[in-house]
Design a protein around this motif. Structure first.
Motif, PDB file in Angstrom:
ATOM      1  N   ARG A 313       0.831  -1.198   0.000  1.00  0.00           N
ATOM      2  CA  ARG A 313       0.000   0.000   0.000  1.00  0.00           C
ATOM      3  C   ARG A 313       0.873   1.258   0.000  1.00  0.00           C
ATOM      4  N   ASN A 314       2.170   1.066  -0.158  1.00  0.00           N
ATOM      5  CA  ASN A 314       3.071   2.197  -0.322  1.00  0.00           C
ATOM      6  C   ASN A 314       2.827   2.815  -1.697  1.00  0.00           C
ATOM      7  N   ASN A 315       2.547   4.100  -1.735  1.00  0.00           N
ATOM      8  CA  ASN A 315       2.157   4.745  -2.992  1.00  0.00           C
ATOM      9  C   ASN A 315       3.154   4.503  -4.112  1.00  0.00           C
ATOM     10  N   PHE A 316       4.429   4.680  -3.813  1.00  0.00           N
ATOM     11  CA  PHE A 316       5.458   4.549  -4.841  1.00  0.00           C
ATOM     12  C   PHE A 316       5.500   3.130  -5.386  1.00  0.00           C
ATOM     13  N   TRP A 317       5.594   2.138  -4.498  1.00  0.00           N
ATOM     14  CA  TRP A 317       5.736   0.757  -4.960  1.00  0.00           C
ATOM     15  C   TRP A 317       4.438   0.223  -5.562  1.00  0.00           C
ATOM     16  N   LEU A 318       3.316   0.722  -5.096  1.00  0.00           N
ATOM     17  CA  LEU A 318       2.036   0.330  -5.700  1.00  0.00           C
ATOM     18  C   LEU A 318       1.990   0.758  -7.161  1.00  0.00           C
ATOM     19  N   LEU A 319       2.413   1.961  -7.439  1.00  0.00           N
ATOM     20  CA  LEU A 319       2.421   2.462  -8.810  1.00  0.00           C
ATOM     21  C   LEU A 319       3.436   1.709  -9.660  1.00  0.00           C
ATOM     22  N   VAL A 320       4.611   1.446  -9.102  1.00  0.00           N
ATOM     23  CA  VAL A 320       5.641   0.705  -9.840  1.00  0.00           C
ATOM     24  C   VAL A 320       5.144  -0.691 -10.206  1.00  0.00           C
ATOM     25  N   LYS A 321       4.549  -1.385  -9.246  1.00  0.00           N
ATOM     26  CA  LYS A 321       4.054  -2.737  -9.502  1.00  0.00           C
ATOM     27  C   LYS A 321       2.929  -2.730 -10.538  1.00  0.00           C
ATOM     28  N   PHE A 322       2.091  -1.714 -10.492  1.00  0.00           N
ATOM     29  CA  PHE A 322       1.006  -1.627 -11.466  1.00  0.00           C
ATOM     30  C   PHE A 322       1.551  -1.390 -12.877  1.00  0.00           C
ATOM     31  N   LEU A 323       2.549  -0.541 -13.002  1.00  0.00           N
ATOM     32  CA  LEU A 323       3.143  -0.283 -14.314  1.00  0.00           C
ATOM     33  C   LEU A 323       3.806  -1.542 -14.870  1.00  0.00           C
ATOM     34  N   ARG A 324       4.417  -2.320 -14.007  1.00  0.00           N
ATOM     35  CA  ARG A 324       4.993  -3.604 -14.441  1.00  0.00           C
ATOM     36  C   ARG A 324       3.891  -4.550 -14.905  1.00  0.00           C
ATOM     37  N   PHE A 325       2.781  -4.537 -14.171  1.00  0.00           N
ATOM     38  CA  PHE A 325       1.632  -5.361 -14.548  1.00  0.00           C
ATOM     39  C   PHE A 325       1.121  -4.961 -15.943  1.00  0.00           C
ATOM     40  N   LYS A 326       1.065  -3.660 -16.205  1.00  0.00           N
ATOM     41  CA  LYS A 326       0.575  -3.167 -17.494  1.00  0.00           C
ATOM     42  C   LYS A 326       1.462  -3.581 -18.656  1.00  0.00           C
ATOM     43  N   LEU A 327       2.724  -3.822 -18.389  1.00  0.00           N
ATOM     44  CA  LEU A 327       3.634  -4.280 -19.445  1.00  0.00           C
ATOM     45  C   LEU A 327       3.303  -5.705 -19.884  1.00  0.00           C
ATOM     46  N   ARG A 328       2.691  -6.470 -18.984  1.00  0.00           N
ATOM     47  CA  ARG A 328       2.355  -7.870 -19.282  1.00  0.00           C
ATOM     48  C   ARG A 328       0.912  -8.030 -19.760  1.00  0.00           C
ATOM     49  N   PHE A 329       0.024  -7.212 -19.198  1.00  0.00           N
ATOM     50  CA  PHE A 329      -1.401  -7.365 -19.485  1.00  0.00           C
ATOM     51  C   PHE A 329      -2.028  -6.017 -19.830  1.00  0.00           C
ATOM     52  N   LYS A 330      -3.181  -6.087 -20.475  1.00  0.00           N
ATOM     53  CA  LYS A 330      -3.964  -4.886 -20.713  1.00  0.00           C
ATOM     54  C   LYS A 330      -4.810  -4.622 -19.475  1.00  0.00           C
ATOM     55  N   ILE A 339      -6.005   1.816  -8.240  1.00  0.00           N
ATOM     56  CA  ILE A 339      -4.663   2.303  -7.912  1.00  0.00           C
ATOM     57  C   ILE A 339      -4.691   3.810  -7.701  1.00  0.00           C
ATOM     58  N   LYS A 340      -5.333   4.513  -8.632  1.00  0.00           N
ATOM     59  CA  LYS A 340      -5.378   5.975  -8.551  1.00  0.00           C
ATOM     60  C   LYS A 340      -6.141   6.442  -7.317  1.00  0.00           C
ATOM     61  N   SER A 341      -7.231   5.738  -6.993  1.00  0.00           N
ATOM     62  CA  SER A 341      -8.039   6.155  -5.844  1.00  0.00           C
ATOM     63  C   SER A 341      -7.256   6.029  -4.542  1.00  0.00           C
ATOM     64  N   TRP A 342      -6.389   5.025  -4.478  1.00  0.00           N
ATOM     65  CA  TRP A 342      -5.584   4.865  -3.259  1.00  0.00           C
ATOM     66  C   TRP A 342      -4.537   5.975  -3.152  1.00  0.00           C
ATOM     67  N   ILE A 343      -3.869   6.233  -4.254  1.00  0.00           N
ATOM     68  CA  ILE A 343      -2.803   7.239  -4.251  1.00  0.00           C
ATOM     69  C   ILE A 343      -3.361   8.629  -3.957  1.00  0.00           C
ATOM     70  N   THR A 344      -4.585   8.894  -4.417  1.00  0.00           N
ATOM     71  CA  THR A 344      -5.174  10.234  -4.254  1.00  0.00           C
ATOM     72  C   THR A 344      -6.275  10.248  -3.187  1.00  0.00           C
ATOM     73  N   ARG A 345      -6.297   9.254  -2.290  1.00  0.00           N
ATOM     74  CA  ARG A 345      -7.419   9.085  -1.365  1.00  0.00           C
ATOM     75  C   ARG A 345      -7.625  10.282  -0.440  1.00  0.00           C
ATOM     76  N   TYR A 346      -6.550  10.932  -0.031  1.00  0.00           N
ATOM     77  CA  TYR A 346      -6.705  12.060   0.891  1.00  0.00           C
ATOM     78  C   TYR A 346      -7.241  13.295   0.166  1.00  0.00           C
ATOM     79  N   ILE A 347      -6.893  13.408  -1.114  1.00  0.00           N
ATOM     80  CA  ILE A 347      -7.360  14.550  -1.896  1.00  0.00           C
ATOM     81  C   ILE A 347      -8.818  14.366  -2.295  1.00  0.00           C
TER      82      ILE A 347
END
Length: 357
Positions: A313-330, A339-347
């Motif tokens: 749930r670390n913002n940085f690593w969550l985004l990194v892992k998701f981008l890696r996922f996108k390289l393999r799958f659509k 992913i975005k809702s978690w990163i921007t949850r406070y806003i």
């Protein structure tokens, strides 16, 4: 007896009811009966429905003032059905012209399937298209998705009526009866569709067509918009319940899907500290048991690959892992929203459901 009985519940939905009914009347398939279930409307919805019934004998209107929640109203409708297939339709949505025809063809080609759904075009209050709602179509991916969210669009579904009769299927109740009676859930509303389709889905009885079947209206008065927090909380209970039933039925170790759930693009907040929680061990345990029960498949691997992204749930690593996922799958839009809702949850101040990690 019509081939298809269409259940359309309504309570004060006159603003869009005409479009909803017209979309059924204009279907390319004609052997249907539309059962309008009025829940005590006082805005003219009941009278509008009666007008259609006077013009078209296939339209029938019933009023149930004492029905308890949407579950109770829909169950009243199921008791009225006498058909081969039951189709759900909402009073603010629009069925695309070939919806019935496509679903019937799918049932004919897949005799082991009891529920057929598909994609939706999202529209706003004025009917303008605002996006696409796509659902999993791979059988294994769809089956495993039920542990983490509802992968069916309720008003886009059709159910085989022989299964309803044989299994005693009703909204809001446990009809699988795998768990002890004292542990069974009762769901009167908010997520009654997830509970029903989830029970059939974990048995592999559901399928989604790679077709757009309806125009789904999102206008701010939807239950998901007005009661998001309550709906997510209840969905969490259902996810855990489905996992318990599945594990019991398949004689595997119990796993907890909660940390990896994404309801309407919302992640669960883990206590005491989401950012510092490492969920890899829990995910590996879940993954091992699901593969043991379902076997290896591309669809299962793809869904588990996304859920593995959520082990941090670390913002940085969550985004990194998701981008890696996108390289393999659509990636689906809903996955990105989670992913975005978690990163921007406070806003964004999105609803947060807290559980123990």
């Amino acid at each position: 007896m019509a081939t298809i009985d269409v259940l359309l519940p309504v309570k004060n939905g006159k603003a869009y009811l005409t479009e909803a009914i017209e979309s059924i009347i204009q279907q390319s398939y004609a052997d249907w009966r539309l059962i309008v279930l009025d829940h005590g409307s006082d805005d003219g919805s009941y009278e509008t429905s009666l007008e259609y019934a006077r013009k078209d004998s296939r339209v029938q209107v019933f009023q149930f003032l004492d029905a308890v929640g949407l579950s109770g109203l829909l169950n009243k409708g199921l008791e009225l059905c006498d058909c081969q297939f039951v189709m759900r339709h909402d009073a603010d949505d629009i069925a695309l012209p070939d919806r019935m025809k496509l679903a019937l063809a799918a049932f004919k080609s897949n005799p082991g399937i009891d529920v057929v759904g598909g994609h939706a075009i999202q529209i706003d209050a004025k009917g303008n298209e605002t996006g696409l709602i796509r659902v999993p179509t791979d059988p294994a991916r769809l089956q495993v998705s039920f542990f983490f969210k509802n992968p069916m669009i309720h008003p886009a579904t059709m159910i085989r009526f022989s299964a309803i009769k044989a299994m005693g299927i009703r909204y809001g109740i446990d009809f699988l009866k795998v768990l002890p009676e004292s542990e069974r859930l009762k769901v009167n509303g908010l997520a009654e569709d997830y509970y029903l389709f989830g029970q059939l889905g974990i048995m592999g009885k559901c399928m989604n067509l790679d077709e757009y079947l309806i125009k789904y209206r999102w206008h701010g008065e939807n239950v998901g918009a007005k009661k998001a927090f309550d709906q997510i909380t209840l969905s969490l209970k259902i996810s855990r319940y489905l996992a318990a039933a599945f594990c019991t039925k398949n004689r595997i170790e119990l796993f907890d899907p909660a940390p990896f759930c994404t309801y309407s693009g919302t992640l669960i907040n883990l206590q005491p500290s989401s950012e510092k929680t490492d969920l890899l061990k829990s995910f590996n345990y879940l993954s091992t048991n699901l593969v043991k029960a379902m076997g290896q498949s591309d669809g299962l691997a793809r869904e588990l690959a996304f859920r593995s992204v959520l082990t941090t749930r670390n913002n940085f690593w969550l985004l990194v892992k998701f981008l890696r996922f996108k390289l393999r799958f659509k990636a689906d839009l809903e996955e990105w929203y989670a992913i975005k809702s978690w990163i921007t949850r406070y806003i964004k101040k999105r609803p947060t459901i807290s559980i123990d990690a």
